[in-house]
Design an enzyme around this catalytic site. Sequence first.
Site, short mmCIF file in Angstrom:
data_model
loop_
_atom_site.label_atom_id
_atom_site.label_comp_id
_atom_site.label_asym_id
_atom_site.label_seq_id
_atom_site.Cartn_x
_atom_site.Cartn_y
_atom_site.Cartn_z
N ASP A 172 0.86 -1.54 0.04
CA ASP A 172 0.00 -0.21 0.15
C ASP A 172 0.78 1.53 0.17
OD1 ASP A 172 -2.07 2.33 0.60
OD2 ASP A 172 -3.48 0.72 1.58
N LYS A 176 -1.28 9.68 0.55
CA LYS A 176 -1.56 11.06 1.29
C LYS A 176 -0.39 11.30 2.24
CE LYS A 176 -6.64 10.90 0.87
NZ LYS A 176 -7.58 10.85 1.86
N ARG A 246 -1.84 -9.44 -12.19
CA ARG A 246 -2.65 -8.91 -13.21
C ARG A 246 -2.97 -7.45 -12.74
NH1 ARG A 246 -8.20 -11.71 -11.84
NH2 ARG A 246 -7.52 -11.57 -9.68
#
Length: 293
Positions: A172, A176, A246
Amino acid sequence: MSTAGAHTQHPEHTPGASVRRTREKGEPRFPDGPKADPAGSHFERRIRSFQPRRSRVTAGQEEALQRLWPRWGFDVDGRQRLDLAEFFGNDRPVVLEIGFGMGEATARMAAADPGTNILAVDVHTPGQGHLLGLADQHGLDNVRVGNGDAIILLREMLTPDALGGLRVYFPDPWPKKRHHKRRLIQPAFLDLAAARLAPGATVHCATDWEPYAQQMLEVLTAHPGFENTVADGGFTPRPQFRPLTRFEGQGLDKGHVVNDLIFRRVPHADQPADRAGGDHGADRPEDRDAAGT
């Protein structure tokens, strides 16, 4: 570990269908499978680098979890040290993969390199079930699936020099600015990883978020426990052994730039350089690609 019997599939469940069962209050979702919060309150709360995803589990994934978790899965509860040789049934080098998504790339790498054991850790229950199913389908006995926080696994459950490699693919990015502190690849994490990686072991990261890639490069370059395998000190081309996922393909279609980094754990201060590699991770794909062979 004992192997649970196969889960009986309800007639109305079809392959790929979402599982909807009514459970009694307090009944665990998977009695013999991954727990919702394995570490519980045993360890101090910290800023987490992951966001648990609550998506539906298909009938096939549930069946794999019920049948295979007792044999190939484990909860990251931090209460015991893992004997990796006993856990895998051999003394082959072990690579820790943090965050494997649905596990397709993990399964492909495990099939291509049966001489390396993969300790794959994630908090995504459907992905855990899917990877277990792939491992079973393709006879991959070199994969073990962990459920929980990889920081607790590294800090509490692994011994020094236990790992022959570390893979962090597409973590991840927490884009921000106020969330940058949640990014996994930080100096403190590298301190912990360096303590668990054998000299000569590699850290391989990949991301399609360019600002995060630059941060990864900066903190890895600055850490005294690692050295870049690229002579010019930059990013490395995507190595052939890392499958195109993918997710990655979708990003490339959108014009995203994917950056790979491969750094090597340097010898300990009291270990001669010519003995640093030892037998840990010998002839791994990472080493061959980094060496340009």
